[in-house]
Design a protein around this motif. Structure first.
Motif, PDB file in Angstrom:
ATOM      1  N   ALA A 409       8.320   3.877  -4.398  1.00 44.84           N
ATOM      2  CA  ALA A 409       7.528   4.116  -3.190  1.00 44.84           C
ATOM      3  C   ALA A 409       7.627   5.541  -2.663  1.00 44.84           C
ATOM      4  O   ALA A 409       6.971   5.874  -1.679  1.00 44.84           O
ATOM      5  N   CYS A 410       8.414   6.391  -3.295  1.00 42.76           N
ATOM      6  CA  CYS A 410       8.455   7.782  -2.829  1.00 42.76           C
ATOM      7  C   CYS A 410       7.077   8.388  -2.930  1.00 42.76           C
ATOM      8  O   CYS A 410       6.650   9.112  -2.038  1.00 42.76           O
ATOM      9  N   LEU A 411       6.385   8.114  -4.020  1.00 38.81           N
ATOM     10  CA  LEU A 411       5.028   8.646  -4.152  1.00 38.81           C
ATOM     11  C   LEU A 411       4.038   7.581  -4.595  1.00 38.81           C
ATOM     12  O   LEU A 411       2.865   7.893  -4.832  1.00 38.81           O
ATOM     13  N   ALA A 412       4.498   6.340  -4.689  1.00 37.19           N
ATOM     14  CA  ALA A 412       3.592   5.199  -4.842  1.00 37.19           C
ATOM     15  C   ALA A 412       2.605   5.335  -5.999  1.00 37.19           C
ATOM     16  O   ALA A 412       1.453   4.964  -5.878  1.00 37.19           O
ATOM     17  N   MET A 413       3.082   5.863  -7.124  1.00 40.08           N
ATOM     18  CA  MET A 413       2.203   5.894  -8.298  1.00 40.08           C
ATOM     19  C   MET A 413       2.228   4.540  -9.008  1.00 40.08           C
ATOM     20  O   MET A 413       1.355   4.239  -9.797  1.00 40.08           O
ATOM     21  N   ASN A 414       3.265   3.764  -8.738  1.00 35.90           N
ATOM     22  CA  ASN A 414       3.325   2.420  -9.315  1.00 35.90           C
ATOM     23  C   ASN A 414       2.818   1.426  -8.260  1.00 35.90           C
ATOM     24  O   ASN A 414       2.097   1.806  -7.340  1.00 35.90           O
ATOM     25  N   ASP A 415       3.232   0.171  -8.356  1.00 38.91           N
ATOM     26  CA  ASP A 415       2.717  -0.833  -7.413  1.00 38.91           C
ATOM     27  C   ASP A 415       3.425  -0.820  -6.058  1.00 38.91           C
ATOM     28  O   ASP A 415       3.013  -1.543  -5.143  1.00 38.91           O
ATOM     29  N   ASP A 416       4.481  -0.033  -5.926  1.00 44.61           N
ATOM     30  CA  ASP A 416       5.258  -0.053  -4.682  1.00 44.61           C
ATOM     31  C   ASP A 416       4.578   0.810  -3.617  1.00 44.61           C
ATOM     32  O   ASP A 416       5.016   1.921  -3.315  1.00 44.61           O
ATOM     33  N   LYS A 417       3.511   0.295  -3.048  1.00 45.48           N
ATOM     34  CA  LYS A 417       2.728   1.049  -2.066  1.00 45.48           C
ATOM     35  C   LYS A 417       2.906   0.423  -0.684  1.00 45.48           C
ATOM     36  O   LYS A 417       2.792  -0.789  -0.526  1.00 45.48           O
ATOM     37  N   ILE A 418       3.138   1.262   0.309  1.00 42.79           N
ATOM     38  CA  ILE A 418       3.201   0.784   1.695  1.00 42.79           C
ATOM     39  C   ILE A 418       1.750   0.567   2.148  1.00 42.79           C
ATOM     40  O   ILE A 418       0.923   1.475   1.997  1.00 42.79           O
ATOM     41  N   PRO A 419       1.427  -0.611   2.684  1.00 47.92           N
ATOM     42  CA  PRO A 419       0.036  -0.856   3.080  1.00 47.92           C
ATOM     43  C   PRO A 419      -0.423   0.052   4.229  1.00 47.92           C
ATOM     44  O   PRO A 419       0.396   0.574   4.989  1.00 47.92           O
ATOM     45  N   GLU A 420      -1.705   0.185   4.336  1.00 49.84           N
ATOM     46  CA  GLU A 420      -2.321   1.040   5.347  1.00 49.84           C
ATOM     47  C   GLU A 420      -1.858   0.678   6.767  1.00 49.84           C
ATOM     48  O   GLU A 420      -1.808  -0.497   7.131  1.00 49.84           O
TER      49      GLU A 420
END
Lengths: 464, 196
Positions: A409-420
């Motif tokens: 999630a540091c840069l969310a290139m994978n699926d670990d994305k913080i939602p809007e």
């Protein structure tokens, strides 16, 4: 002889040639590569009919794109999978050692270099990643480069670089309880701004820096790019040698003694001159948290967001735009604000000490029900250590699950994305708009601040 | 020998972006860094400012405003901070810009654009303000960039600014030379250096 700085000593020892009125040709000892910034460099190299000049001085690991669960399965996302496959194929073709997903030494490039002892004092180290500054903690010149420069290093093991200016940042005195090197970093960046270090290479010095562990020094040097500096470094000392001794790639036997003797000479001479120098008092630093969309927009946890009254023109517009994105108002207090996500990990705070601090804080407590927490070790070795030390049990009984290594999630290139629109307290390095996913609202902090937020569900002071 | 596009003189209108600290995650978000080839990055330049969530163009963003065009991008101070991703330079170039003007550039970004035939021009705050004001008054206002004399001219105000550039990089841009050819010519010296 004129007194010189630590930076001068290492730089000057690596200059192969200097172009009149132009950059130096700098020899590179270690080149780290990953899947995102290397493919175009490989294809450029091959289109010239060249191979990698010194593959044995190069180390590869896929980290930016990788999932942090079910790593034994093929990467689901097609483009990410292709980048990782391309790295693997390129490394095979050019005989570059690579620690892939299934390897016991896999991890984030800036975590595995030091933990394998590949990173050593006095070296020049580059990687197509701005947080290469991390390795400066060992008294090395380490900095991030672009893909064109990755290709230069592939082709010649050298890079063309103008010599940066020199800055020294002294932090003197004793840090308060539960104040960490992440807080030093965010404090310094808040003081000198995100562009305060531009054009410079920083040496961190002073009694507060000397007392830091290697892990803590890496966190600080990692963040030096966030004030715009090319890199940050700390003179090697007994702490450095103790960390390195016995690691896989560290020298052994008589070679070790000889190296240590050389490394002990790596320090700034008394009376050496820096272009810029700052001194801060460790006692003034409290646990920090960011409220805006660059790492310089940080305050102590007990503080308030600036009012912006002293700003005009584009400064004011930029400040207000940032607060609007974050959903905050000028002058507000941050403590007590509800948060949604917590991320512990990244090349900034993904080392064993970070997870020890986190586990120690949450021990016997429970995660707030509304908080989603991603606990991501920086490497397989860190993951292993977390397990061996029994930290997983502590995390699990507090309601946290350990994931697998990667940039996550540091840069969310994978699926670990913080939602809007969601608020994340993150131990990573950048709170830029959309950094952790489109519309994500990032608040940078130390693992202890993140631990306090995770169990209380709101911004809290870990000293209480 | 690989040649990059030679940089000569440019006379063009400019696109204004009066925002400070524009970081490389804004120039090109990380999720668009997944290509293994260098092409098509211009489509995602300033992606999250340029497009709304539903993928339609955001009419409030300057690149979607047909009043503004040209090969010069004018941005607020500390442009290009953050990540080392050269994709940021590629996206600016691929979109069609050849010059980026600001009062301050982040180091890595500046190096990256220079390696891609794109000229970063660092001007004074007052010259930058003058440029923004001229464009605001007249979106077709033109500016002249002459790399040989290191001059940028605001044709509306008749003002000029002499900018700095490393003489080596200037030569590379003017002649379309590339660093790797130069480094390869030093192979012998590099091998001697390694023996030391």
């Amino acid at each position: 002889m004129e007194p010189t700085t630590l930076f001068d000593k290492i730089w000057d020892a690596h200059v192969v040639n200097k172009i009149e009125g132009g950059p130096s040709v700098l020899y590179i000892d270690r080149h780290f590569i990953h899947e995102v910034t290397s493919p175009v460099a490989f294809s450029g190299l091959e289109s010239r009919g060249l191979t990698v000049f010194r593959p044995q001085n190069t180390v590869a690991t896929p980290d930016h794109n990788v999932p942090t669960i079910e790593q034994h399965l093929p990467i689901r996302e097609e483009l990410s999978r292709k980048q990782v496959e391309t790295l693997t194929a390129n490394c095979e073709r050019h005989k570059i050692p690579m620690f892939g997903l299934s390897h016991k030494w896999h991890g984030i490039v800036h975590i595995i270099g030091p933990e394998l002892g590949i990173t050593q004092p006095g070296m020049t180290i580059v990687c197509g990643d701005s947080h290469t500054s991390t390795h400066g903690a060992f008294g090395a010149i380490a900095f991030g480069i672009g893909t064109s420069e990755v290709e230069m290093v592939f082709a010649s093991q050298c890079i063309l670089q103008p010599k940066p200016k020199k800055m020294r940042i002294n932090v003197e005195g004793k840090l308060g309880k539960n104040v960490t090197s992440k807080d030093i970093a965010l404090y310094v960046i808040a003081k000198i701004t995100t562009s305060g270090g531009t054009g410079h290479f920083i040496e961190f010095a002073g009694s507060a820096i000397r007392s830091l562990s290697m892990e803590a020094r890496m966190t600080l040097c990692n963040m030096s790019i966030e004030c715009g500096a090319r890199g940050g470094m700390i003179a090697p000392d007994e702490t450095t040698f103790a960390y390195l001794k016995g690691r896989e790639e560290a020298p052994k036997g008589a070679a070790w003694d000889q190296k240590v003797a050389e490394w002990k000479k790596l320090k700034t001479d008394e009376n050496a001159v820096f272009d810029t120098e700052y001194t801060f008092d460790a006692a003034d630093i409290t646990p920090m948290i960011t409220y805006g969309t660059n790492p310089g927009m940080g305050v102590g946890v007990e503080g308030s967001i600036p009012t912006g009254d002293d700003l005009t023109g584009s400064d004011l517009a930029t400040f207000l735009k940032s607060l609007e994105y974050m959903g905050f108002k000028p002058g507000e207090k941050l403590k007590g604000k509800k948060i949604d996500y917590v991320f512990i990990g990244s090349c900034t705070n993904g080392r064993i000490e970070d997870f020890r601090q986190f586990a120690n804080y949450i021990k016997g407590k429970k995660k707030a029900s509304w908080v989603t927490a991603w606990i991501v070790p920086g490497s397989k070795q860190v993951e292993q250590q977390i397990r061996e030390e029994g930290l997983v049990e502590i995390m699990e009984s507090a309601g946290f699950a350990l994931r697998q290594p990667g940039c996550s999630a540091c840069l969310a290139m994978n699926d670990d994305k913080i939602p809007e629109g969601k608020y994340a307290v993150s131990t990573s390095n950048r709170n830029f708009e959309g950094r952790q996913g489109p519309g994500a609202r990032t608040m940078l902090a130390s693992p202890l601040m993140a631990a306090a937020a995770a169990v209380s569900g709101v911004i809290s002071d870990p000293r209480e | 020998m690989i040649m990059i596009e030679k940089f000569t003189k440019i006379v063009s209108s400019a696109v204004p972006l009066p925002i400070e600290n524009v970081d490389t995650d804004q120039i090109i978000p990380a999720r668009f860094l997944k290509a293994v080839e260098r092409k098509g990055f211009g489509e995602n330049l300033f992606r999250d400012w340029r497009y709304r969530k539903d993928g339609t163009p955001n009419p409030d963003f300057v690149l979607n405003n047909s009043k503004y065009s040209g090969t010069i991008l004018v941005a607020g101070k500390n442009f290009g901070s953050g990540s080392s991703r050269e994709h940021a330079a590629w996206s600016v170039y691929d979109f069609g810009f050849r010059v980026v003007v600001s009062s301050f550039f982040a180091d890595i970004f500046k190096g990256n654009v220079l390696n891609n035939g794109l000229l970063p021009i660092q001007v004074s705050e007052s010259f930058l303000t003058g440029m923004f004001e001229s464009i605001e008054k007249n979106p077709s206002a033109t500016f002249e960039v002459d790399l040989e004399t290191q001059t940028i001219r605001n044709n509306s105000l008749g003002t000029e600014f002499i900018f700095d550039i490393n003489p080596y990089k200037k030569e590379c841009l003017l002649k379309g030379y590339d660093d790797i050819d130069y480094l390869l010519s030093l192979k012998k010296e590099i091998e001697v250096f390694e023996m030391k």
